[in-house]
Write a protein that holds these residues in place. Structure first.
Motif, PDB file in Angstrom:
ATOM      1  N   ALA A 197       1.428   5.398   6.731  1.00 22.65           N
ATOM      2  CA  ALA A 197       0.146   5.636   6.063  1.00 22.65           C
ATOM      3  C   ALA A 197      -0.250   7.109   6.072  1.00 22.65           C
ATOM      4  CB  ALA A 197      -0.944   4.797   6.718  1.00 22.65           C
ATOM      5  N   THR A 198       0.342   7.907   6.952  1.00 21.53           N
ATOM      6  CA  THR A 198       0.001   9.330   7.031  1.00 21.53           C
ATOM      7  C   THR A 198       0.784  10.188   6.045  1.00 21.53           C
ATOM      8  OG1 THR A 198       1.651   9.937   8.714  1.00 21.53           O
ATOM      9  CG2 THR A 198      -0.473   9.067   9.506  1.00 21.53           C
ATOM     10  N   VAL A 199       1.809   9.625   5.411  1.00 21.52           N
ATOM     11  CA  VAL A 199       2.664  10.403   4.508  1.00 21.52           C
ATOM     12  C   VAL A 199       1.954  10.608   3.169  1.00 21.52           C
ATOM     13  CG1 VAL A 199       4.886  10.481   3.302  1.00 21.52           C
ATOM     14  CG2 VAL A 199       4.764   9.581   5.642  1.00 21.52           C
ATOM     15  N   ASP A 200       1.764  11.885   2.814  1.00 20.45           N
ATOM     16  CA  ASP A 200       1.070  12.242   1.572  1.00 20.45           C
ATOM     17  C   ASP A 200       2.013  12.350   0.382  1.00 20.45           C
ATOM     18  OD1 ASP A 200      -1.572  12.648   2.787  1.00 20.45           O
ATOM     19  OD2 ASP A 200      -0.603  14.337   3.791  1.00 20.45           O
ATOM     20  N   GLY A 201       3.281  12.667   0.619  1.00 22.53           N
ATOM     21  CA  GLY A 201       4.221  12.841  -0.473  1.00 22.53           C
ATOM     22  C   GLY A 201       5.647  12.850   0.031  1.00 22.53           C
ATOM     23  N   TRP A 256       7.824  22.949  -2.261  1.00 24.87           N
ATOM     24  CA  TRP A 256       8.574  21.744  -2.593  1.00 24.87           C
ATOM     25  C   TRP A 256       7.916  20.992  -3.729  1.00 24.87           C
ATOM     26  CZ3 TRP A 256       8.479  20.024   3.191  1.00 24.87           C
ATOM     27  CH2 TRP A 256       9.481  20.707   3.906  1.00 24.87           C
ATOM     28  N   ALA A 257       8.731  20.243  -4.461  1.00 22.47           N
ATOM     29  CA  ALA A 257       8.220  19.291  -5.444  1.00 22.47           C
ATOM     30  C   ALA A 257       8.098  17.953  -4.717  1.00 22.47           C
ATOM     31  CB  ALA A 257       9.184  19.181  -6.621  1.00 22.47           C
ATOM     32  N   VAL A 258       6.940  17.313  -4.821  1.00 22.35           N
ATOM     33  CA  VAL A 258       6.736  16.036  -4.140  1.00 22.35           C
ATOM     34  C   VAL A 258       6.272  14.980  -5.131  1.00 22.35           C
ATOM     35  CG1 VAL A 258       6.226  17.107  -1.909  1.00 22.35           C
ATOM     36  CG2 VAL A 258       4.366  16.548  -3.442  1.00 22.35           C
ATOM     37  N   VAL A 259       6.611  13.741  -4.798  1.00 20.44           N
ATOM     38  CA  VAL A 259       6.182  12.573  -5.571  1.00 20.44           C
ATOM     39  C   VAL A 259       5.482  11.618  -4.612  1.00 20.44           C
ATOM     40  CG1 VAL A 259       7.989  12.786  -7.328  1.00 20.44           C
ATOM     41  CG2 VAL A 259       8.431  11.439  -5.261  1.00 20.44           C
ATOM     42  N   ALA A 260       4.873  10.593  -5.167  1.00 17.88           N
ATOM     43  CA  ALA A 260       4.176   9.598  -4.350  1.00 17.88           C
ATOM     44  C   ALA A 260       5.168   8.880  -3.431  1.00 17.88           C
ATOM     45  CB  ALA A 260       3.473   8.588  -5.247  1.00 17.88           C
ATOM     46  N   PRO A 261       4.750   8.587  -2.214  1.00 19.52           N
ATOM     47  CA  PRO A 261       5.652   7.905  -1.277  1.00 19.52           C
ATOM     48  C   PRO A 261       5.859   6.438  -1.630  1.00 19.52           C
ATOM     49  CG  PRO A 261       3.525   8.335  -0.242  1.00 19.52           C
ATOM     50  CD  PRO A 261       3.479   8.946  -1.610  1.00 19.52           C
ATOM     51  N   ASP A 262       7.035   5.931  -1.296  1.00 20.87           N
ATOM     52  CA  ASP A 262       7.331   4.502  -1.399  1.00 20.87           C
ATOM     53  C   ASP A 262       6.866   3.897  -0.072  1.00 20.87           C
ATOM     54  OD1 ASP A 262       8.443   1.952  -1.246  1.00 20.87           O
ATOM     55  OD2 ASP A 262      10.381   2.551  -2.065  1.00 20.87           O
ATOM     56  N   ARG A 263       5.621   3.449  -0.044  1.00 21.84           N
ATOM     57  CA  ARG A 263       5.012   2.968   1.208  1.00 21.84           C
ATOM     58  C   ARG A 263       5.757   1.766   1.809  1.00 21.84           C
ATOM     59  NH1 ARG A 263       1.799   6.793   2.637  1.00 21.84           N
ATOM     60  NH2 ARG A 263       0.341   7.475   1.066  1.00 21.84           N
ATOM     61  N   GLU A 264       6.267   0.901   0.960  1.00 22.68           N
ATOM     62  CA  GLU A 264       6.974  -0.281   1.474  1.00 22.68           C
ATOM     63  C   GLU A 264       8.200   0.145   2.287  1.00 22.68           C
ATOM     64  OE1 GLU A 264       9.257  -4.282  -0.134  1.00 22.68           O
ATOM     65  OE2 GLU A 264       7.922  -3.206  -1.500  1.00 22.68           O
ATOM     66  N   TRP A 265       8.996   1.044   1.719  1.00 18.88           N
ATOM     67  CA  TRP A 265      10.198   1.499   2.425  1.00 18.88           C
ATOM     68  C   TRP A 265       9.825   2.301   3.664  1.00 18.88           C
ATOM     69  CZ3 TRP A 265      12.740   5.961   3.879  1.00 18.88           C
ATOM     70  CH2 TRP A 265      14.048   5.783   4.301  1.00 18.88           C
ATOM     71  N   LEU A 266       8.869   3.233   3.531  1.00 14.04           N
ATOM     72  CA  LEU A 266       8.471   4.045   4.679  1.00 14.04           C
ATOM     73  C   LEU A 266       7.896   3.191   5.795  1.00 14.04           C
ATOM     74  CD1 LEU A 266       6.954   7.213   2.972  1.00 14.04           C
ATOM     75  CD2 LEU A 266       9.065   7.073   4.322  1.00 14.04           C
TER      76      LEU A 266
END
Length: 130
Positions: free
Chosen positions: A47-51, A27-37
């Motif tokens: 906080a555990t989501v890497d991408g 998969w292609a991954v990008v940085a997570p949107d921590r506010e939405w998640l």
């Protein structure tokens, strides 16, 4: 190395490929949107989501490839409601309403559960270090 990837429901429904425990994925991954998640998953899980899996573009950063074996899949559902200070029809995730349901496979379409809307998959990968 364990890697946690968020996959939005709409990404999977649009053109995602179903996968299961033990599947090899790339998969292609990008940085997570921590506010939405954080609104959807709560601060601890977010906080555990890497991408975030991304195959449609439209993000300023270049996606990074991630390859690995799927070791965990959870369907994520949550409630949506208007914000009290924001009149109108826009609905937002209700903090604290999410549920994670372990699955053995991720289908292209996943059902809502009553007033809990399906928002995505949280996927654990055993991936080589980048």
């Amino acid at each position: 190395m364990n890697t946690t990837v968020w996959m939005d429901s709409w990404q999977m429904e649009c053109c995602g490929e179903p996968f299961a425990l033990g599947s090899e994925v790339s998969w292609a991954v990008v940085a997570p949107d921590r506010e939405w998640l954080t609104k959807v998953l709560g601060a601890g899980t977010a906080a555990t989501v890497d991408g975030v899996e991304e195959h449609h573009g439209g993000r300023p950063e270049q996606p990074a490839p991630v390859r690995g074996t799927v070791t965990g899949i959870s369907a994520v559902h949550c409630r949506f409601a208007p914000l009290p200070a924001e009149p109108g029809h826009t609905r937002h995730p209700v903090p604290g309403s999410s549920t994670l349901t372990p699955l053995s496979s991720a289908p292209r379409w996943h059902a809502d559960r009553g007033d809990l809307r399906f928002v995505g998959f949280l996927v654990e990968l055993d991936a080589p270090a980048r």
